[in-house]
Design a protein around this motif. Structure first.
Motif, PDB file in Angstrom:
ATOM      1  N   LEU A  75      37.174  38.551  31.095  1.00 14.66           N
ATOM      2  CA  LEU A  75      37.655  40.189  30.554  1.00 14.66           C
ATOM      3  C   LEU A  75      38.972  40.693  31.341  1.00 14.66           C
ATOM      4  O   LEU A  75      38.710  41.828  30.318  1.00 14.66           O
ATOM      5  N   LEU A  76      39.034  40.425  32.324  1.00  8.77           N
ATOM      6  CA  LEU A  76      39.878  41.084  33.045  1.00  8.77           C
ATOM      7  C   LEU A  76      40.884  41.466  32.430  1.00  8.77           C
ATOM      8  O   LEU A  76      41.731  42.740  32.478  1.00  8.77           O
ATOM      9  N   GLU A  84      45.562  40.626  37.888  1.00 10.76           N
ATOM     10  CA  GLU A  84      46.408  41.490  36.305  1.00 10.76           C
ATOM     11  C   GLU A  84      46.893  42.862  38.027  1.00 10.76           C
ATOM     12  O   GLU A  84      46.292  42.700  38.546  1.00 10.76           O
ATOM     13  N   LEU A 272      40.545  55.137  27.459  1.00 12.38           N
ATOM     14  CA  LEU A 272      38.920  55.317  29.380  1.00 12.38           C
ATOM     15  C   LEU A 272      39.397  56.658  29.460  1.00 12.38           C
ATOM     16  O   LEU A 272      41.124  56.750  30.151  1.00 12.38           O
ATOM     17  N   ARG A 295      48.715  48.897  24.682  1.00 14.04           N
ATOM     18  CA  ARG A 295      48.899  47.524  24.098  1.00 14.04           C
ATOM     19  C   ARG A 295      48.692  47.604  23.104  1.00 14.04           C
ATOM     20  O   ARG A 295      48.556  47.287  21.730  1.00 14.04           O
ATOM     21  N   TYR A 343      48.279  49.167  29.839  1.00 12.60           N
ATOM     22  CA  TYR A 343      47.535  50.351  30.677  1.00 12.60           C
ATOM     23  C   TYR A 343      48.066  51.109  30.965  1.00 12.60           C
ATOM     24  O   TYR A 343      49.348  49.983  31.734  1.00 12.60           O
TER      25      TYR A 343
HETATM   26  N1  TRP Z   1      41.032  44.263  30.377  1.00  9.99           N
HETATM   27  C1  TRP Z   1      39.948  45.012  31.170  1.00  9.99           C
HETATM   28  C2  TRP Z   1      40.354  46.274  29.714  1.00  9.99           C
HETATM   29  O1  TRP Z   1      41.340  45.965  28.750  1.00  9.99           O
HETATM   30  C3  TRP Z   1      39.837  45.335  32.103  1.00  9.99           C
HETATM   31  C4  TRP Z   1      40.661  45.906  32.519  1.00  9.99           C
HETATM   32  C5  TRP Z   1      42.028  45.451  33.441  1.00  9.99           C
HETATM   33  C6  TRP Z   1      40.964  47.637  32.806  1.00  9.99           C
HETATM   34  N2  TRP Z   1      42.738  46.334  33.531  1.00  9.99           N
HETATM   35  C7  TRP Z   1      42.348  47.705  33.436  1.00  9.99           C
HETATM   36  C8  TRP Z   1      39.892  48.115  32.713  1.00  9.99           C
HETATM   37  C9  TRP Z   1      43.083  48.996  33.353  1.00  9.99           C
HETATM   38  C10 TRP Z   1      40.646  49.771  32.245  1.00  9.99           C
HETATM   39  C11 TRP Z   1      42.194  50.177  33.307  1.00  9.99           C
HETATM   40  O2  TRP Z   1      39.315  47.104  29.465  1.00  9.99           O
END
Ligand code: TRP
Length: 384
Positions: A75-76, A84, A272, A295, A343
């Motif tokens: 789930l990365l 990433e 988040l 996204r 993000y």
């Molecule tokens: N892909 C995951 C998510 O969207 C984890 C993640 C990857 C993530 N890069 C991030 C979460 C940057 C917060 C910020 O949650």
């Protein structure tokens, strides 16, 4: 050319890696990384070092053919690439490059995945001579014998000039079951001496990550991430209460600009927040980050890029470097997909100028097709 029998797994820090092909996962991401290192103005020696470190931290996944599907649905990233990139922008400076990786990605078994991750971190600690004491304190909590999902351990490397990266470890608060998330976090913060930290967190729908800075940092942080299913700009401002009053307005404005609230109405967005703690005495967070999964709010990456550039320019940051970074990762047109810019985050840390971090997907496996904006779903924060 790949030399058989020199599997990177036997060489966790990658001092004798075989060359990787562009048709292999490791070949693709190390090519991307080398181009990004150039944008971050790292020299050839550092670039070579970090390319090897990234390949090594992928273990056997480095040589996996890209013609095969990802070995496990990490789930990365949305397309399950276990890598990433991110660029940390400051006003008037070259952005710093970081890379997030799941060292245990080859294993579908979470316990094994976590053990591999831990071995990778320990190998780095040995190589760069830093202590894992804080991680050791938490090992039984976050890496139990039978962990629950959705992940076990990720590692982020801040690729600094000089060839010694800053290391961050991401752990899963749900490792002992989703219903034990809060208890696990409280206990972790307590063990690290942050007794009042949990109570300083804002109301949240989930706590997906706990992160630790290891190695050489000016002020090593423990970070707790919070998910908010329906955040408003006003809340984003309010939750950044540790920042000076100006910081609140900045967070609210950033929220609206990245979410495209003016264009699309609907004032709430899934987002988040992250609180960081450095000082065990006060229990007060020393940093606040607003992470916007851009996204999820746009139809294609052209729009994500434009919103991001607007904010970078607003803060006097090098927006040109973002365009160069996107071109370093993919040759596709930005309008032809969504998710390359994963993000965008606004970072406030005590006593420092605000920073903007942009997370860029490797897209090794899949480009998510553009979609009509009306259908922009709040999907990407994978729900376990
Ligand atoms: N892909 C995951 C998510 O969207 C984890 C993640 C990857 C993530 N890069 C991030 C979460 C940057 C917060 C910020 O949650």
């Amino acid at each position: 050319m790949v030399t058989p029998g020199r599997a990177p797994m036997c060489d966790p820090v990658g001092s004798s890696l075989a060359r990787l092909e562009p048709t292999q996962l490791g070949g693709l991401v190390t090519d991307q990384l080398a181009r990004l290192c150039d944008i971050a103005q790292l020299d050839r020696t550092d670039t070579e070092t970090y390319v090897q470190v990234l390949a090594a931290s992928l273990g056997p996944a480095a040589t996996r053919s890209l013609a095969l599907p990802p070995s496990a649905p990490t789930l990365l990233s949305d397309d399950h690439t276990p890598v990433e990139y991110s660029l940390a922008f400051l006003p008037g400076a070259t952005p710093a490059l970081r890379v997030l990786v799941e060292p245990g990605c080859e294993s579908g078994d979470l316990a094994e995945n976590g053990r591999t991750g831990l071995r990778a971190i320990r190998a780095m600690a040995e190589r760069w001579d830093f202590s894992t004491a804080q991680l050791d304190l938490l090992e039984d909590l976050f890496l139990p014998d039978h962990p629950a999902g959705p992940f076990a351990l990720w590692c982020a490397l801040e690729l600094r000039p000089g060839g010694v990266p800053g290391v961050k470890v991401y752990l899963n608060p749900a490792a002992n079951g989703p219903d034990r998330r809060a208890a696990t976090l409280r206990e972790a913060l307590r063990r690290l001496g942050h007794h009042q930290a949990f109570d300083a967190l804002p109301p949240a729908d989930d706590h997906p990550f706990l992160a630790l800075d290891l190695g050489e940092w000016a002020a090593p942080r423990v970070k707790v991430y919070c998910t908010h299913d329906r955040l408003t700009a006003e809340q984003a401002g309010r939750y950044s209460r540790l920042a000076p009053a100006e910081g609140r307005d900045q967070a609210a404005e950033f929220f609206d600009a990245i979410a495209g609230v003016e264009e699309h109405g609907s004032p709430t967005r899934r987002a988040l927040t992250c609180y960081s703690f450095t000082d065990t005495a006060t229990g007060r967070p020393s940093g606040f980050t607003l992470h916007m999964p851009v996204r999820a709010y746009v139809g294609h990456d052209g729009a994500a890029r434009d919103r991001t550039v607007r904010m970078l320019e607003r803060y006097g940051m090098d927006a040109g470097a973002l365009d160069r970074a996107l071109a370093a990762v993919t040759s596709r047109r930005l309008e032809d997909g969504v998710g390359l810019v994963a993000y965008v985050a606004l970072v406030h840390q005590d006593g420092r100028a605000p920073r903007i971090t942009v997370y860029v997907s490797a897209e090794a496996y899949r480009v998510q097709p553009p979609r009509p904006v009306a259908a922009a779903s709040p999907h990407p924060l994978a729900t376990p």
